[in-house]
Design a protein around this motif. Structure first.
Motif, PDB file in Angstrom:
ATOM      1  N   ILE A  12       0.838  -1.196   0.000  1.00 28.07           N
ATOM      2  CA  ILE A  12       0.000   0.000   0.000  1.00 28.07           C
ATOM      3  C   ILE A  12       0.874   1.247   0.000  1.00 28.07           C
ATOM      4  N   GLU A  13       1.929   1.222   0.777  1.00 32.63           N
ATOM      5  CA  GLU A  13       2.852   2.361   0.816  1.00 32.63           C
ATOM      6  C   GLU A  13       3.489   2.583  -0.555  1.00 32.63           C
ATOM      7  N   GLN A  14       3.905   1.505  -1.209  1.00 34.02           N
ATOM      8  CA  GLN A  14       4.497   1.634  -2.543  1.00 34.02           C
ATOM      9  C   GLN A  14       3.479   2.183  -3.536  1.00 34.02           C
ATOM     10  N   LEU A  15       2.252   1.692  -3.467  1.00 32.14           N
ATOM     11  CA  LEU A  15       1.212   2.159  -4.384  1.00 32.14           C
ATOM     12  C   LEU A  15       0.917   3.643  -4.183  1.00 32.14           C
ATOM     13  N   ASN A  16       0.999   4.100  -2.953  1.00 31.79           N
ATOM     14  CA  ASN A  16       0.738   5.515  -2.662  1.00 31.79           C
ATOM     15  C   ASN A  16       1.768   6.438  -3.300  1.00 31.79           C
ATOM     16  N   HIS A  17       2.919   5.906  -3.672  1.00 29.33           N
ATOM     17  CA  HIS A  17       3.971   6.733  -4.264  1.00 29.33           C
ATOM     18  C   HIS A  17       4.001   6.665  -5.794  1.00 29.33           C
ATOM     19  N   LEU A  18       3.117   5.894  -6.379  1.00 26.24           N
ATOM     20  CA  LEU A  18       3.098   5.767  -7.836  1.00 26.24           C
ATOM     21  C   LEU A  18       2.395   6.960  -8.480  1.00 26.24           C
ATOM     22  N   GLU A  19       2.858   7.307  -9.661  1.00 19.67           N
ATOM     23  CA  GLU A  19       2.143   8.280 -10.488  1.00 19.67           C
ATOM     24  C   GLU A  19       0.907   7.572 -11.056  1.00 19.67           C
ATOM     25  N   ARG A  20       0.003   8.330 -11.638  1.00 16.01           N
ATOM     26  CA  ARG A  20      -1.240   7.744 -12.159  1.00 16.01           C
ATOM     27  C   ARG A  20      -1.019   6.584 -13.123  1.00 16.01           C
ATOM     28  N   PRO A  21      -0.125   6.720 -14.122  1.00 14.21           N
ATOM     29  CA  PRO A  21       0.060   5.584 -15.043  1.00 14.21           C
ATOM     30  C   PRO A  21       0.552   4.321 -14.329  1.00 14.21           C
ATOM     31  N   GLY A  22       1.464   4.476 -13.386  1.00 18.70           N
ATOM     32  CA  GLY A  22       1.966   3.316 -12.647  1.00 18.70           C
ATOM     33  C   GLY A  22       0.885   2.662 -11.813  1.00 18.70           C
ATOM     34  N   PHE A  23       0.043   3.472 -11.186  1.00 23.03           N
ATOM     35  CA  PHE A  23      -1.052   2.917 -10.398  1.00 23.03           C
ATOM     36  C   PHE A  23      -2.039   2.200 -11.311  1.00 23.03           C
ATOM     37  N   ALA A  24      -2.322   2.789 -12.472  1.00 21.58           N
ATOM     38  CA  ALA A  24      -3.254   2.158 -13.413  1.00 21.58           C
ATOM     39  C   ALA A  24      -2.744   0.793 -13.853  1.00 21.58           C
ATOM     40  N   ILE A  25      -1.452   0.700 -14.112  1.00 19.59           N
ATOM     41  CA  ILE A  25      -0.865  -0.586 -14.510  1.00 19.59           C
ATOM     42  C   ILE A  25      -1.016  -1.605 -13.386  1.00 19.59           C
ATOM     43  N   GLU A  26      -0.712  -1.198 -12.178  1.00 17.05           N
ATOM     44  CA  GLU A  26      -0.830  -2.117 -11.041  1.00 17.05           C
ATOM     45  C   GLU A  26      -2.281  -2.551 -10.828  1.00 17.05           C
ATOM     46  N   PHE A  27      -3.216  -1.631 -11.003  1.00 14.37           N
ATOM     47  CA  PHE A  27      -4.628  -1.974 -10.865  1.00 14.37           C
ATOM     48  C   PHE A  27      -5.030  -2.997 -11.921  1.00 14.37           C
ATOM     49  N   LEU A  28      -4.691  -2.719 -13.179  1.00 12.86           N
ATOM     50  CA  LEU A  28      -5.102  -3.613 -14.257  1.00 12.86           C
ATOM     51  C   LEU A  28      -4.467  -4.988 -14.152  1.00 12.86           C
ATOM     52  N   ARG A  29      -3.195  -5.044 -13.792  1.00  8.87           N
ATOM     53  CA  ARG A  29      -2.558  -6.359 -13.756  1.00  8.87           C
ATOM     54  C   ARG A  29      -3.091  -7.233 -12.627  1.00  8.87           C
ATOM     55  N   ARG A  30      -3.815  -6.639 -11.703  1.00  4.53           N
ATOM     56  CA  ARG A  30      -4.444  -7.406 -10.625  1.00  4.53           C
ATOM     57  C   ARG A  30      -5.937  -7.626 -10.870  1.00  4.53           C
ATOM     58  N   ASN A  31      -6.470  -7.028 -11.910  1.00  8.15           N
ATOM     59  CA  ASN A  31      -7.895  -7.108 -12.202  1.00  8.15           C
ATOM     60  C   ASN A  31      -8.192  -8.399 -12.964  1.00  8.15           C
ATOM     61  N   PRO A  32      -8.948  -9.329 -12.363  1.00  5.00           N
ATOM     62  CA  PRO A  32      -9.199 -10.616 -13.020  1.00  5.00           C
ATOM     63  C   PRO A  32      -9.889 -10.482 -14.377  1.00  5.00           C
ATOM     64  N   ALA A  33     -10.815  -9.558 -14.514  1.00  9.67           N
ATOM     65  CA  ALA A  33     -11.519  -9.389 -15.790  1.00  9.67           C
ATOM     66  C   ALA A  33     -10.558  -8.911 -16.876  1.00  9.67           C
ATOM     67  N   TYR A  34      -9.687  -7.959 -16.529  1.00 14.74           N
ATOM     68  CA  TYR A  34      -8.698  -7.486 -17.501  1.00 14.74           C
ATOM     69  C   TYR A  34      -7.736  -8.612 -17.878  1.00 14.74           C
ATOM     70  N   ARG A  35      -7.289  -9.353 -16.887  1.00 18.04           N
ATOM     71  CA  ARG A  35      -6.345 -10.445 -17.159  1.00 18.04           C
ATOM     72  C   ARG A  35      -6.951 -11.496 -18.078  1.00 18.04           C
ATOM     73  N   ARG A  36      -8.227 -11.814 -17.868  1.00 16.10           N
ATOM     74  CA  ARG A  36      -8.911 -12.777 -18.752  1.00 16.10           C
ATOM     75  C   ARG A  36      -9.038 -12.211 -20.162  1.00 16.10           C
ATOM     76  N   ASP A  37      -9.435 -10.947 -20.260  1.00 16.40           N
ATOM     77  CA  ASP A  37      -9.601 -10.306 -21.563  1.00 16.40           C
ATOM     78  C   ASP A  37      -8.265 -10.256 -22.297  1.00 16.40           C
ATOM     79  N   TYR A  38      -7.208  -9.844 -21.607  1.00 18.55           N
ATOM     80  CA  TYR A  38      -5.882  -9.770 -22.217  1.00 18.55           C
ATOM     81  C   TYR A  38      -5.420 -11.153 -22.679  1.00 18.55           C
TER      82      TYR A  38
END
Length: 69
Positions: A12-38
């Motif tokens: 959580i601490e690491q995520l709080n220091h990410l810029e928007r694009p980095g946070f978006a990447i981390e969100f998507l790579r953990r999102n099961p629906a995105y992972r299935r679609d990809y």
């Protein structure tokens, strides 16, 4: 960051220091629906069912992404 540690205090601490694009990447790579679609899109490309550029553009539109070369 491993997916298993999504809720760990250090993560959580690491995520709080990410810029928007980095946070978006981390969100998507953990999102099961995105992972299935990809994964589905990659399989279609691998088996020559669709053209890679068209399939990735469609994936990007569905998820609000921009791929940069």
């Amino acid at each position: 960051m491993p997916n298993a540690y999504w809720h760990a205090p250090g993560t959580i601490e690491q995520l709080n220091h990410l810029e928007r694009p980095g946070f978006a990447i981390e969100f998507l790579r953990r999102n099961p629906a995105y992972r299935r679609d990809y994964a589905r899109v990659r399989r279609q490309i691998t088996h020559d069912r669709v053209e890679a550029e068209t399939a990735l553009a469609s994936l990007a539109r569905r998820w609000g992404l921009r791929f940069r070369a």
